[in-house]
Design a protein around this motif. Structure first.
Motif, PDB file in Angstrom:
ATOM      1  N   UNK A  17       0.844  -1.204   0.000  1.00 51.61           N
ATOM      2  CA  UNK A  17       0.000   0.000   0.000  1.00 51.61           C
ATOM      3  C   UNK A  17       0.872   1.244   0.000  1.00 51.61           C
ATOM      4  N   UNK A  40      -3.777  -3.282  12.145  1.00 49.63           N
ATOM      5  CA  UNK A  40      -3.350  -3.824  10.864  1.00 49.63           C
ATOM      6  C   UNK A  40      -2.829  -2.726   9.945  1.00 49.63           C
ATOM      7  N   UNK A  41      -3.550  -1.638   9.900  1.00 48.62           N
ATOM      8  CA  UNK A  41      -3.187  -0.554   8.973  1.00 48.62           C
ATOM      9  C   UNK A  41      -2.039   0.304   9.486  1.00 48.62           C
ATOM     10  N   UNK A  57     -17.649   4.273 -12.133  1.00 48.12           N
ATOM     11  CA  UNK A  57     -16.597   4.016 -11.144  1.00 48.12           C
ATOM     12  C   UNK A  57     -17.193   3.718  -9.775  1.00 48.12           C
ATOM     13  N   UNK A 103     -20.002   2.278  -9.145  1.00 54.49           N
ATOM     14  CA  UNK A 103     -20.529   0.913  -9.174  1.00 54.49           C
ATOM     15  C   UNK A 103     -19.382  -0.104  -9.223  1.00 54.49           C
ATOM     16  N   UNK A 104     -18.352   0.220  -9.964  1.00 53.61           N
ATOM     17  CA  UNK A 104     -17.206  -0.684 -10.039  1.00 53.61           C
ATOM     18  C   UNK A 104     -16.539  -0.798  -8.670  1.00 53.61           C
ATOM     19  N   UNK A 105     -16.325   0.329  -8.014  1.00 52.85           N
ATOM     20  CA  UNK A 105     -15.704   0.302  -6.684  1.00 52.85           C
ATOM     21  C   UNK A 105     -16.517  -0.545  -5.714  1.00 52.85           C
ATOM     22  N   UNK A 148     -18.593  -3.006  -6.391  1.00 48.72           N
ATOM     23  CA  UNK A 148     -18.504  -4.428  -6.732  1.00 48.72           C
ATOM     24  C   UNK A 148     -17.135  -5.010  -6.383  1.00 48.72           C
ATOM     25  N   UNK A 149     -16.101  -4.188  -6.526  1.00 44.86           N
ATOM     26  CA  UNK A 149     -14.750  -4.628  -6.177  1.00 44.86           C
ATOM     27  C   UNK A 149     -14.687  -4.927  -4.687  1.00 44.86           C
ATOM     28  N   UNK A 187     -16.708  -8.049  -3.875  1.00 45.97           N
ATOM     29  CA  UNK A 187     -15.996  -9.260  -4.282  1.00 45.97           C
ATOM     30  C   UNK A 187     -14.848  -9.572  -3.310  1.00 45.97           C
ATOM     31  N   UNK A 197     -24.043  -9.137  -8.830  1.00 43.37           N
ATOM     32  CA  UNK A 197     -23.457  -7.798  -8.785  1.00 43.37           C
ATOM     33  C   UNK A 197     -24.342  -6.859  -7.984  1.00 43.37           C
ATOM     34  N   UNK A 231     -25.033  -2.484  -7.135  1.00 45.21           N
ATOM     35  CA  UNK A 231     -24.863  -1.201  -7.814  1.00 45.21           C
ATOM     36  C   UNK A 231     -23.753  -0.435  -7.100  1.00 45.21           C
ATOM     37  N   UNK A 258      -8.120   2.734  -6.001  1.00 45.32           N
ATOM     38  CA  UNK A 258      -7.971   1.288  -5.818  1.00 45.32           C
ATOM     39  C   UNK A 258      -7.060   1.019  -4.622  1.00 45.32           C
ATOM     40  N   UNK A 266      -9.015   1.342  -1.465  1.00 48.15           N
ATOM     41  CA  UNK A 266      -9.961   0.239  -1.332  1.00 48.15           C
ATOM     42  C   UNK A 266      -9.243  -1.052  -0.966  1.00 48.15           C
ATOM     43  N   UNK A 267      -8.066  -1.266  -1.525  1.00 48.36           N
ATOM     44  CA  UNK A 267      -7.324  -2.489  -1.203  1.00 48.36           C
ATOM     45  C   UNK A 267      -6.928  -2.512   0.265  1.00 48.36           C
ATOM     46  N   UNK A 268      -6.418  -1.384   0.762  1.00 44.04           N
ATOM     47  CA  UNK A 268      -6.035  -1.361   2.175  1.00 44.04           C
ATOM     48  C   UNK A 268      -7.277  -1.521   3.054  1.00 44.04           C
ATOM     49  N   UNK A 295      -8.238  -5.156   2.930  1.00 42.87           N
ATOM     50  CA  UNK A 295      -7.271  -5.950   3.711  1.00 42.87           C
ATOM     51  C   UNK A 295      -7.568  -5.799   5.198  1.00 42.87           C
ATOM     52  N   UNK A 296      -7.849  -4.595   5.621  1.00 37.31           N
ATOM     53  CA  UNK A 296      -8.099  -4.340   7.045  1.00 37.31           C
ATOM     54  C   UNK A 296      -9.375  -5.046   7.508  1.00 37.31           C
ATOM     55  N   UNK A 339      -9.559   6.407 -10.249  1.00 30.59           N
ATOM     56  CA  UNK A 339      -9.312   5.216 -11.058  1.00 30.59           C
ATOM     57  C   UNK A 339      -8.818   5.609 -12.444  1.00 30.59           C
ATOM     58  N   UNK A 365      -9.838  -4.237 -12.003  1.00 27.43           N
ATOM     59  CA  UNK A 365     -10.951  -4.432 -11.061  1.00 27.43           C
ATOM     60  C   UNK A 365     -12.102  -5.183 -11.701  1.00 27.43           C
ATOM     61  N   UNK A 404     -13.838  -8.643 -10.288  1.00 33.03           N
ATOM     62  CA  UNK A 404     -15.257  -8.868 -10.001  1.00 33.03           C
ATOM     63  C   UNK A 404     -15.866  -9.853 -10.997  1.00 33.03           C
ATOM     64  N   UNK A 408     -17.985  -2.905 -18.181  1.00 36.82           N
ATOM     65  CA  UNK A 408     -18.642  -2.183 -17.090  1.00 36.82           C
ATOM     66  C   UNK A 408     -20.151  -2.397 -17.125  1.00 36.82           C
ATOM     67  N   UNK A 461     -22.236  -4.823 -15.066  1.00 40.13           N
ATOM     68  CA  UNK A 461     -22.663  -4.487 -13.703  1.00 40.13           C
ATOM     69  C   UNK A 461     -24.024  -3.791 -13.702  1.00 40.13           C
ATOM     70  N   UNK A 518     -26.535  -4.837 -15.493  1.00 44.08           N
ATOM     71  CA  UNK A 518     -27.398  -5.806 -16.188  1.00 44.08           C
ATOM     72  C   UNK A 518     -28.870  -5.674 -15.794  1.00 44.08           C
TER      73      UNK A 518
END
Ligand SMILES: Cc1ncc(COP(=O)(O)O)c(C=O)c1O
Ligand SMILES: Cc1ncc(COP(=O)(O)O)c(C=O)c1O
Lengths: 527, 446, 527, 446
Positions: A6, A23-24, C387, C389-391, C393-394, C397, C410, C412, C466, C469-471, C474-475, D6, D14, D18, D23, D26, D28
């Motif tokens: 990170x 952790x962080x 972005x 919505x992608x964030x 879903x990331x 997941x 998925x 939103x 990203x 979000x990763x940290x 992880x936390x 991003x 990403x 997922x 894109x 998502x 759908x």
């Protein structure tokens, strides 16, 4: 390890006994933050710019090729980066910042607002004069205030900080000696041992040699020793008044007369002017030149190290040598004299020693300082000096219950203690100061002035309330008692424990200096 | 008074504690006849009154953003993102002191470390310091440093160096007995600097783009200087140019100084600005000013401290490399925030936009009858020779609501040859309307 | 005790085992701060005002006598007070603020700067229209953006927040029913169980009764159950879309058609609009009314609870009932229709249901929101929604590795988890969330929506990188593993330990409410 | 885009994680024909371009500070100390959410507690909430609360109540079936409210100073209302007046609502403002909005939390006392900062200065031939009757650079009797020059 992916700083290797870990590496609101080089990359940007047309360039074949190595951040990332960093700082807006000789006082936001008026912030130093008459008038008005408050006939507005103002004053002295044809013979400048480091450094930067004057038992210039050092090779003296022991030089008149008799000049370091504004005028005390730290006495923010501003008032004797540019008021309104030739035209007898900086000085600081002055008025400024001195004496008196004042009697705007109250406790001045950090205070100035052992110099300024001072004193007294009681050596040696960082290894930093970010070797990076 | 927390009750109580009967007891050391002088100045005023007074003064000035604006010569009108000014006003940055207590100053120290890294990368040098007052004093300090490094005493100043920078450097170097060889203005770019470098030369100081906007190749000068054991000091007054141009480091400079105002800082009528100072690793212990370095704390966590302070006045006093103490702290912060918002891609694009705006301006001005262009290799500023005194022309254009540039007479007041020269600068804030306004106003006046 | 003399909060009574104490109660940069009532007093002031002349007053004998009880502070004290308080807050500028349904995104300072231009901040709502043409044009422009983005024909700009927008929409529906003469018969409003509390509260405030609609297994409106509830007494339905489970109502068209067929109206809660800006238009989905939280979707700052702004778009059917005032463009430029009578003159068929607020809505928020929209442009707004919505879903997941998503597939713009991954660990949703605080994060929305057990609703928004979000993931994953591993029940129950305060006793607060400062009885005061 | 961290590489990575190929996978669930509509709006713009667009709009408005300004009627031009706007912009206040997590929201909670305490003290009530949207919605909520408390359904609105406030209250109360008795404008202060209070009356709503600037004695009305079991709702649209006037609490009000804009907040063309809501302890559980209360944490340290939330929508849903959620948080902060800077002494002085400025303005206006003064007991605003339509007069004065006040036609558009009425307000920002300008312009126009 995880953190480094990170781009977070490496984790503690030897966590203190009862340190809790997360952790962080964050601790609730105390959030770790990596370097921009570890967060950003060359492709990202937090600025949206129009697309260039791609027209052929006319750079004479000197186009840059290849990477510069500058990371970029999206605006939200940048905002967080700097906000997180800011939260690792102590500041005057958080609590007392009792650094002696630094005059850390409240910085009114009104001044910030005024300095940002487009009419001041968005004008260019080389616009036609008729388009900046308000700016020139402001400089002229500030000059008037400074001359009136110091009782001096002239002021040079160019100097960018106190040390720069010292340079200005000493350059004027040198120019005066040149004019007198004595520049080759008068090379020695007398400087008290208690002087701030900038004084001797400045003298040398002007081609003078420095000769120390010892201090008396009561923390002032030793008049006899001083007189003994006077002679035909003396260019002048640099005395801070009130001095760095927080004391007023009682014999300042004698000092001035003596150096003048000896054919030298009197440079007064005005860093401590906050103690005497509207209480005494350097012009009445025989001073030939004095810089004024607008970022101390007149509340322009220190900004983590600058910028400052150091206008320098000059006596009749030195006024003719003031540097260009300066503002004059003429038939066509306010005007800037920017060259030697022009200066001598507009001001009878002017022979500027030259130029100290591009353009006209720290306009942004001028606006803030004048806003401070106009807000206070002459009555408010006098009250401020009196309160600054009263606060210092109150602290000196209250702390004397457990701590040892360096000198007897009243002080001016700052209270000086030595470390004799810590004798035999195993606790040093630095440990005592670092323990203050855990209590929520910035340490006082330490080990300065040099004339006092383990010096602790406390300057509360006028913008501290009695309540703050009482809590501050209670806290220091309890630390002093704790130190004397013994058994707390480790605690003091380990302090601070609550700050964003524990004590830092300055020796290692100086032994193998790492002064810029360097990409970690792939090996590490991959760790 | 709104800034003074003590009230009269507090004061009485505190005087009693300190054992004084009146406040002036505390001023007993002040010579009596000098105590409490009459001060003929106005009395306190409320915020509203002060604001009105300053608004009045401000209204007598013409802000750069309010008109077509082509004034440069060492200070440039750029757009600064709102985020920059917001962050530098945070209490923790604005109202903190020099980071002498690193445990509670990591915020300041880390941004200084980032600032130094950015400046080193930009200039193509190994290291940079934590700033000087401005570009001109940084230049003067560079000449003094060259003296320390080379133990020589002759400073050669290019005729393309900003006249203010040259004057400041001369004033400082002569104080310590150096001879300063300052060439006249190099308007036509024909000056032979190399011929002036001799064995006594401590450094040769060259600006690029120079005061006439001309882009200079420093490589040959560096070679010549090094051949004589002199240092090359490169001066950059428009730091944005380094987004488009070879860095002085690449061209062999030993010290690079510059003015950082263009990035993050407002015009402010000339100050505060931020002096950039970078050099080679091997010379770092001769460098002036503060340096921030990386280290670890008692728990092994990375942290930052001010380091190599044995060069500085507060430790070395009369042996210090410079007397500088307070520098341009907050302006460094503005610089580093703006630079990290731009990033490499952004800076290169910004530089490109500046150059293109200047090219468009150049063509429009070149098309005005009677105007002689003095260079064809420039970044965002260029010099022209007008058929008449440029000062008068600039005044006439100001009356038409256009701030056309800097007339030669303003920078070289004692040099009649420069009277007709005009310096014209353009930036990303310059629009085609601005350019059209300049060209047509110029046509009218010439 | 000592502290109280300083007006400091009472000290800890039962310090945790390895809590270190300081004399002041401060911990380095974490500084305790008392109430203004404990610091200031009636005589002090941080404002300098001219002296009144003392002319006789004309207050009709109703002068106030005696004390009000308002403490004053000098400016330096006030600055410190509020800066210290601020440092006890978490904020989006410090790190992720993943509150589901709240859309805590980056707040650009450009917008703050624009809102403060005197031309917007320093104009009065009742100035002559010709002196505020720019302001009216701005409102009109923002209305155009909102209508275009939603595909709706009209928008009411008065609502001051989302709930106020709901009121606006439901009032319009009521007015339409009145116009149809069905207001007495249609009193029932259908609201999904998953709805935000403001929905049922609003319906009732409009004189409707609320009838819950159950949710399907997959977190959406149960179409059959819903249809079964439709009837001649139904005024309409209030559906949030995307809904509070972070899911798009697949059958939204069917829902709209069904309610319309039944003679009711479709109110859509637009709090989650951030997921679909430029991706889908409510106008294409059969919506009759929808509020837009400018303080969510369009980045006006939440400001610790407000102010907000909730412009409400309306369909052809409801447009005529839009409240006054509204801006129209006519021969004399922009004009405000401020009364019902006038409204029907300037807009054919307009029959405003009345007025929702004094003046014309949240101008300050309008400026910020339009600045946000113009900065993004249609392309940027679509990218932002994608972005966001992608964030989400990331995060969904990545966290699924240890945590349990409430629904498959998925999501939103926000990811919903239930607490089944904590089953048997002895750690509850709230404990898990409080542990996040120590890690440097604000907790996600908890126990909402009600349809999911121990719900944890995470909305990252598009302004998280990203790396952040990763940290963050992880936390949370490490906390989840720690909880499952067992033996950490106490740690979770005790969390947070690093925050300015440990968990607060909300029960005690509600049992004996202390809602204002009261002078301590002399006895205590003297302690 | 500068606000989107991003980049395309991130997005690809990403999406892969997922398990989506594009894109739109998502999205759908969005009906296909509705997905990705054509949006006919401009594309992204840089800061510089956006700033220029807004500067253009702003330049079409006339700021209050730029002219002699006498516009009031519920929003007032006061001077706000620079410190206020600086503090409310601190990230920790500006970008935080409603303090539902008290461990990391003590900053917000403590100032809300201080705000509630100040408002309660000012209004003379036991408790105050953490704000409503503005004074008008606070008034509407007060009427709804009176209904809950008294179980009665007739609301009586004084003719001196701000017409906007009356309209908002009527709109809301009628929704729940209350009868709203709204009296016509009480320009001459002759209305008999007391006669209208009967056994069905839930509350009588009275403003003081009223919309005509008239200072009202609430005591007799309170007595009459209480006699009939109705509540007195007092409305204060100029909160500064409470620095000079008896508090509504002292005069027997049961609920006091008000507009807090005057303290700490700019004019903002009408919003955001801050609604004040205070009442008696015994009614607190019927109050709308958030309440902050004191408690202790696990270590026994004092702390603050939002409390009594069983009244609120997020807990009680359809049984809530109000649907309000987001309120005026940051405006409360501005209010409480400004108020703690003023302090009691400062507020009283400020009120005094406002009153004196109004008295001077009153005398100057009264001296203009043809002007009829409608009241002689006012605070900082008063109503006059002109010999002609006030709207035209205000327009004519605007052309002369004076914003003279609010014409009756603007507030009572459907009431011809009010056409010639003009409301004139003065504050501490009003200078004698402003007053002279108003008077002479008025003379010209009448
Ligand atoms: C006594 C004294 N002299 C001179 C200076 C130098 O002033 P500046 O830092 O503004 O250059 C200082 C600043 O700390 C000082 O305390
Ligand atoms: C789904 C939903 N609806 C309505 C609201 C109410 O909006 P506001 O708080 O602006 O009144 C919110 C706010 O949290 C929400 O999340």
């Amino acid at each position: 390890m995880a953190m480094n992916d990170q781009g977070r700083p490496t984790r503690p290797t030897n966590i203190g006994a009862n340190e809790k870990r997360t952790f962080t590496g964050n601790r609730a609101l105390e959030i770790e933050e990596a370097l921009i080089f570890e967060i950003g990359d060359a492709g990202r940007s937090g600025v949206d710019l129009d697309e260039p047309t791609g027209a052929p360039s006319r750079l004479g074949g000197l186009e840059r090729e290849g990477e510069i190595g500058l990371p970029g951040l999206a605006e939200p990332e940048a905002m967080r980066h700097y906000v997180r960093l800011s939260q690792k700082n102590y500041a005057i807006d958080m609590g007392p910042f009792p650094l002696g000789s630094c005059t850390m006082k409240h910085n009114p936001r009104l001044n910030e607002k005024m300095a940002r008026l487009p009419g001041f912030a968005d004008i260019h130093p080389l616009q036609p004069e008729k388009t900046v008459q308000g700016a020139l008038e402001l400089i002229d008005t500030l000059a008037h205030w400074l001359k009136t408050l110091t009782g001096m006939p002239a002021v040079a507005m160019s100097p960018k900080a106190g040390a720069h103002g010292e340079l200005c004053g000493m350059m004027a002295i040198k120019a005066a000696l040149v004019a007198r044809g004595e520049v080759e013979t008068r090379k020695r400048v007398l400087v008290p041992e208690s002087a701030h480091g900038t004084n001797p450094a400045t003298a040398v930067q002007c081609g003078f040699t420095v000769d120390d004057i010892p201090a008396t038992e009561d923390g002032r210039v030793d008049l006899e020793a001083f007189k003994a050092k006077l002679g035909p090779d003396v260019a002048g003296i640099m005395v801070t008044n009130p001095n760095t022991c927080g004391l007023f030089e009682r014999e300042i008149r004698e000092i001035a007369d003596a150096v003048h008799e000896a054919g030298g000049y009197f440079y007064c370091d005005g860093a401590n002017f906050n103690a005497i504004v509207c209480k005494a005028r350097p012009g009445d005390l025989g001073v030939d030149a004095m810089h004024i730290n607008l970022h101390k006495t007149f509340s322009t923010p220190h900004g983590g190290g600058g910028p400052g501003s150091g206008p320098t008032v000059l006596s009749e004797a030195l006024a003719p040598f003031a540097p260009v540019p300066f503002v004059v008021f003429g038939p066509h309104g306010h005007h800037l004299a920017e060259s030697r030739a022009e200066a001598s035209e507009v001001v009878e007898g002017a022979q500027p020693f030259g130029r100290m900086t591009a353009f006209h000085g720290q306009m942004g600081m001028f606006v803030r300082a004048l806003s401070h002055m106009m807000s206070h008025g002459s009555d408010g400024l006098r009250q401020a000096s009196e309160d600054a001195v009263l606060n210092a004496n109150y602290v000196q008196k209250r702390l004397s219950a457990e701590m040892t004042p360096a000198f007897p009697g009243f002080c001016m705007h700052e209270a000086l203690f030595d470390d004799s109250f810590l004798d035999g406790t195993g606790v040093a001045t630095i440990d005592f100061a670092k323990a203050m950090i855990d209590e929520g205070y910035h340490p006082m100035t330490m080990y300065f002035p040099l004339v006092v052992h383990g010096a602790m110099l406390i300057e509360p300024t006028e913008t501290e309330s009695k309540r703050e001072l009482d809590l501050f004193c209670d806290a220091l007294l309890s630390l002093a008692r704790e130190a004397k009681a013994g058994g707390a050596v480790e605690k003091f040696a380990a302090a601070p424990v609550f700050a964003p960082r524990r004590r830092l290894d300055e020796t290692a930093a100086a032994r193998k200096p790492v002064l810029r970010y360097v990409e970690p070797a792939p090996a590490q990076a991959a760790e | 008074m709104r800034y003074l927390p003590l009230n009269d009750a507090d004061r009485r109580e505190m005087l009693a504690v300190v054992g004084a009967s009146a406040i002036d007891d505390l001023f007993e050391d002040v010579p009596n006849e000098a105590l409490n002088p009459e001060i003929d100045l106005p009395r306190r005023q409320g915020e509203l009154q002060v604001e009105r007074a300053f608004a009045g003064l401000a209204s007598k000035n013409v802000p750069a953003s309010s008109v077509p604006f082509f004034v440069g010569a060492g200070a440039y009108k750029h757009h600064v993102p709102a985020t920059v000014d917001h962050i530098i006003q945070r209490s923790e940055f604005l109202t903190s002191y020099t980071p002498y207590q690193p445990e509670v100053a990591q915020g300041t120290l880390q941004y200084l470390f980032e600032f130094q890294s950015q400046v080193a990368a930009l200039t193509g040098m190994d290291v940079a310091n934590a700033s000087m007052y401005d570009g001109s004093t940084a230049t003067a300090e560079a000449a003094l440093m060259a003296r320390r490094v080379t133990k020589k005493s002759k400073v050669v100043l290019s005729g393309g160096l900003h006249p203010h920078y040259a004057a400041v450097t001369r004033t400082n170097s002569e104080l310590v007995g150096d001879t300063v060889l300052r060439l006249g203005p190099d308007a036509d770019g024909t000056q032979d600097l190399i011929g002036l470098i001799d064995d006594d030369t401590s450094c040769v100081v060259v600006q690029t783009p120079d005061i006439f906007g001309r882009v200079r190749d420093l490589a040959p000068i560096a070679e010549a200087a090094h051949a004589k054991g002199a240092l090359l000091v490169a001066v950059v007054t428009e730091i944005v140019s380094l987004g488009a141009l070879k860095s002085p480091g690449e061209m062999g400079a030993d010290i690079v100084v510059g003015e950082g105002q263009s990035i993050g800082n407002a015009l402010n009528f000339g100050g505060p600005y931020v002096g950039l100072f970078a050099t080679r690793q091997k010379y770092v212990r001769q460098a002036p000013g503060r340096l921030c370095g990386e280290t670890t704390d008692a728990e092994g966590q990375r942290g930052f401290v001010l380091t190599l302070s044995t060069r500085e006045q507060h430790i070395r006093r009369d042996k210090a490399t410079s007397n500088i103490c307070t520098n341009s702290g907050l302006c460094c912060l503005a610089f580093t925030i703006h630079m990290s918002l731009l990033g490499e891609a952004g800076l290169k694009k910004l530089a490109r936009l500046n150059h293109e705006a200047a090219c468009r301006t150049y063509d429009a001005v070149a098309a005005v009858p009677g105007v002689e262009m003095l260079t064809d290799r420039f970044f965002n500023e260029f010099a022209v020779r007008l058929p008449k005194n440029a000062e008068g022309v600039v005044d006439a254009l100001a009356d038409r609501g256009v701030l056309a540039g800097v007339p030669g007479g303003r920078l070289w007041p004692d040099n009649p040859e420069m009277e007709n020269v005009l310096l014209v600068a353009a930036t990303e804030t310059t629009t085609d309307d601005h350019i059209a306004a300049l060209a047509s106003a110029l046509k009218e006046v010439l």
